[in-house]
Motif scaffolding. Sequence first.
Motif, PDB file in Angstrom:
ATOM      1  N   HIS A 157       6.248  -8.904  11.519  1.00 42.74           N
ATOM      2  CA  HIS A 157       5.798  -9.694  11.357  1.00 42.74           C
ATOM      3  C   HIS A 157       4.971 -10.640   9.579  1.00 42.74           C
ATOM      4  N   TRP A 158       5.529 -11.385   9.109  1.00 46.31           N
ATOM      5  CA  TRP A 158       4.950 -12.689   8.066  1.00 46.31           C
ATOM      6  C   TRP A 158       3.996 -13.384   8.427  1.00 46.31           C
ATOM      7  N   VAL A 159       2.945 -13.569   7.491  1.00 55.20           N
ATOM      8  CA  VAL A 159       2.417 -14.527   8.252  1.00 55.20           C
ATOM      9  C   VAL A 159       1.511 -15.521   6.520  1.00 55.20           C
ATOM     10  N   LEU A 160       2.207 -17.199   6.044  1.00 54.48           N
ATOM     11  CA  LEU A 160       1.564 -17.299   5.436  1.00 54.48           C
ATOM     12  C   LEU A 160       0.274 -17.991   4.991  1.00 54.48           C
ATOM     13  N   GLU A 161      -0.767 -16.914   4.057  1.00 54.97           N
ATOM     14  CA  GLU A 161      -2.343 -16.947   3.879  1.00 54.97           C
ATOM     15  C   GLU A 161      -2.382 -18.477   2.951  1.00 54.97           C
ATOM     16  N   GLU A 162      -3.425 -18.414   3.914  1.00 56.23           N
ATOM     17  CA  GLU A 162      -3.881 -20.009   3.198  1.00 56.23           C
ATOM     18  C   GLU A 162      -5.687 -19.604   2.926  1.00 56.23           C
ATOM     19  N   ASP A 201       0.795  -1.500   0.117  1.00 62.11           N
ATOM     20  CA  ASP A 201       0.371  -0.228   0.081  1.00 62.11           C
ATOM     21  C   ASP A 201       1.239   1.087  -0.028  1.00 62.11           C
ATOM     22  N   PRO A 202       1.093   2.051   0.282  1.00 59.58           N
ATOM     23  CA  PRO A 202       1.235   3.759  -0.029  1.00 59.58           C
ATOM     24  C   PRO A 202       2.394   3.673   0.485  1.00 59.58           C
ATOM     25  N   ALA A 203       1.840   3.297   1.666  1.00 61.03           N
ATOM     26  CA  ALA A 203       2.260   3.414   3.443  1.00 61.03           C
ATOM     27  C   ALA A 203       3.643   2.300   4.095  1.00 61.03           C
ATOM     28  N   ALA A 204       3.667   2.085   2.509  1.00 58.73           N
ATOM     29  CA  ALA A 204       4.067   0.358   2.880  1.00 58.73           C
ATOM     30  C   ALA A 204       4.142   0.097   4.058  1.00 58.73           C
ATOM     31  N   THR A 205       2.873  -0.402   4.645  1.00 61.76           N
ATOM     32  CA  THR A 205       2.919  -0.722   5.917  1.00 61.76           C
ATOM     33  C   THR A 205       2.381  -2.221   5.414  1.00 61.76           C
ATOM     34  N   THR A 206       0.718  -2.009   4.540  1.00 62.05           N
ATOM     35  CA  THR A 206       0.698  -3.595   3.854  1.00 62.05           C
ATOM     36  C   THR A 206       1.420  -3.907   3.232  1.00 62.05           C
ATOM     37  N   LEU A 207       2.039  -5.299   3.414  1.00 61.56           N
ATOM     38  CA  LEU A 207       2.880  -5.858   1.852  1.00 61.56           C
ATOM     39  C   LEU A 207       2.288  -7.478   1.927  1.00 61.56           C
ATOM     40  N   VAL A 208       2.105  -7.889   0.500  1.00 61.89           N
ATOM     41  CA  VAL A 208       1.815  -8.675   0.238  1.00 61.89           C
ATOM     42  C   VAL A 208       2.861  -9.123  -1.066  1.00 61.89           C
ATOM     43  N   VAL A 209       3.284 -10.435  -0.293  1.00 58.61           N
ATOM     44  CA  VAL A 209       4.220 -11.170  -1.232  1.00 58.61           C
ATOM     45  C   VAL A 209       4.243 -12.652  -1.319  1.00 58.61           C
ATOM     46  N   THR A 210       4.058 -13.128  -3.103  1.00 61.38           N
ATOM     47  CA  THR A 210       4.776 -14.105  -3.505  1.00 61.38           C
ATOM     48  C   THR A 210       5.486 -14.886  -3.809  1.00 61.38           C
ATOM     49  N   THR A 211       5.758 -16.713  -3.233  1.00 64.41           N
ATOM     50  CA  THR A 211       6.919 -16.888  -3.445  1.00 64.41           C
ATOM     51  C   THR A 211       6.916 -18.890  -3.496  1.00 64.41           C
ATOM     52  N   HIS A 212       7.891 -18.870  -3.906  1.00 69.18           N
ATOM     53  CA  HIS A 212       7.572 -20.278  -4.222  1.00 69.18           C
ATOM     54  C   HIS A 212       6.881 -21.198  -2.608  1.00 69.18           C
ATOM     55  N   GLY A 255       4.626 -19.772  -1.645  1.00 66.86           N
ATOM     56  CA  GLY A 255       2.470 -19.524  -1.215  1.00 66.86           C
ATOM     57  C   GLY A 255       3.009 -18.191  -1.233  1.00 66.86           C
ATOM     58  N   THR A 256       1.875 -17.427  -0.418  1.00 65.69           N
ATOM     59  CA  THR A 256       1.749 -15.601  -0.023  1.00 65.69           C
ATOM     60  C   THR A 256       1.794 -15.669   1.245  1.00 65.69           C
ATOM     61  N   TYR A 257       2.576 -14.532   0.992  1.00 66.67           N
ATOM     62  CA  TYR A 257       2.844 -14.051   2.862  1.00 66.67           C
ATOM     63  C   TYR A 257       2.339 -12.600   3.010  1.00 66.67           C
ATOM     64  N   ARG A 258       1.564 -12.273   3.969  1.00 68.89           N
ATOM     65  CA  ARG A 258       0.977 -10.720   3.895  1.00 68.89           C
ATOM     66  C   ARG A 258       2.022 -10.071   5.631  1.00 68.89           C
ATOM     67  N   SER A 259       2.597  -9.273   5.508  1.00 66.64           N
ATOM     68  CA  SER A 259       2.439  -8.555   6.693  1.00 66.64           C
ATOM     69  C   SER A 259       1.772  -7.130   6.620  1.00 66.64           C
ATOM     70  N   THR A 260       0.632  -6.712   7.809  1.00 69.02           N
ATOM     71  CA  THR A 260       0.750  -5.035   7.736  1.00 69.02           C
ATOM     72  C   THR A 260       1.188  -5.053   8.965  1.00 69.02           C
ATOM     73  N   ASP A 261       1.952  -4.791   9.367  1.00 66.77           N
ATOM     74  CA  ASP A 261       3.550  -4.245  10.318  1.00 66.77           C
ATOM     75  C   ASP A 261       4.621  -3.306   9.591  1.00 66.77           C
ATOM     76  N   GLY A 262       4.417  -3.197   8.087  1.00 71.90           N
ATOM     77  CA  GLY A 262       5.401  -3.093   7.865  1.00 71.90           C
ATOM     78  C   GLY A 262       6.854  -3.677   7.245  1.00 71.90           C
ATOM     79  N   GLY A 263       6.269  -5.402   6.975  1.00 69.23           N
ATOM     80  CA  GLY A 263       7.410  -6.258   7.127  1.00 69.23           C
ATOM     81  C   GLY A 263       7.938  -7.005   8.806  1.00 69.23           C
TER      82      GLY A 263
END
Length: 389
Positions: A298-303, A275-286, A288-296
Motif C-alpha cells: 500500500h502506498w500513501v502520498l505524504e503531505e 530500510d534494510p528489510a525493504a519494509t519501509t519504502l520512500v519514493v520521490t516522484t513528479h 510528490g513523495t510516496y511512502r509504504s510501511t508494508d513492502g509496497g
Amino acid sequence: MRRIGGMLLLLVVVALLAPVQAAAHDASAYGGVFRSRSMGGAWLNADAGLFLSAALTVAVDPRDPNHLLMGSDSGLLASVNGGRSWTQEAPTLISGAVFAVAFSPDGAVVVCVAPGGVYRNIDGSWRRSDAPLGATPSRGVVFGAAPKRLYLLGRDRLFISNDGGAHFARVPDDADDAEGLESLAILRQPSETLFAVAHGRLVVSTDGGQHWQQRPVTGSADPIETVIPDPTVPNRVWAAAANRLYVSSDSSRQWQAIGSVFPEMHTVVRGIAADPAATTLVVTTHRGTYRSTDGGAHWVLEEGNLPVHLEAGPLARDPGNPSVLYVVYSLVPYPEVWRSALDGSNLLARADPMCLIGGLAFLLLLLLSGALLVAWLVRRRSEIPGAAR
C-alpha cells in the motif's frame, strides 16, 4: 481636475479590491528541501528563510551531517547548521541551475556542476575545473571506488576524472549503449559498477564506462525510469518502471517486482530509499513523495509538512545515518528547468506574455494615478485660504 483625480483614485481602489482570475496561493507552494529522521515517518522544512522556485539536488557532508549543499535554479547554497540558515556559495563563480553536487566519500573534495562550468572545492575554496564541452550542464556526478576518480554525466555523455575533479575527459564511447545516457549511479562495493538509463534501457559498465551492457529488468518490458543502488545492503539495486518498483539482490542480474503499482498511473519516479528489510519504502516522484510501511503493498502520498501538488526531485540520504532522508521540491517542473539550463535562457523569458503586459499596464496606471493625485492635492492646497503662508 478634482473630478478627474477623484475618479482615478477610485479606479485604483477598485482595481486593487476587485477579484481577478489567478491561481490560489498555497503556503506550501514553494520549492525547497525537507528532512526526515525516521525514514519518511515525519518531515520538517530544512531551508528556513528561503523561497525557492526550484530546489534541484542536495548533498550531505559525510564528515558533518549538519553541512548541507543544495543545488537550486539560481546557484549553489550551503548550510552548516542542518538547514537553519543558508548562504550562497561562490556567487561570483557559480551561477545558474545546479543539478549535480557531490561530496567525496571522505568529505575532503566537493564537485558541483552549473551551466557555466564544473567546479571543485578543496579546503573551502572553489575553483573551476578543466572540462570539455558537453560536460555542462550535468545530470549527475559520482565519486568512483578508486581514490580521486570521478564520473560526470553531461548532457548525454560520460566524462571521467582521475585527479580528484581537477580535469575531466570524455570517456570513449565504443558501444552504442553508451549513447544518450539519461541518469548515472554507482555501486562501489564489492567492485565498482556504473549504472545508467539510456533510451529507457538499463545499461551497466564494470570497466569505468568504456563498455556497457544491457541488463533487462526481469518482468518489465517497459522503459526504465531510474536506477538506484542501495547504500544499506550490499549488491542491492532498485529500479522503477511501469508505475512500480523492482529490486535486485545481485547487482542487477536478476530482478523481482516489489509491492503493488502506485495509486496514479504514469508516475515518474526520481528517488528510492528503503530500510534494510525493504519494509519501509520512500519514493520521490513528479507527483510528490510516496511512502509504504508494508513492502509496497500500500502506498500513501505524504503531505503534512511536505508541499502539495509539487514535483519532488532526487532523494538523498545521510551517509552516516541512512534513515535520515532529504528530498527536494520544485515549483517549476524539472524538465523545464533542465531545458532552460540547456539553452541558457532565463526562466523569466518563459513567463506568460499577457501576464507581463497586464502587470506593466497596472504599474503605469499606478504611476499616472499617483502623479494626478499629487497634482490634485497641490491644487487643493493652493485653493485653501492661508495654506500657502
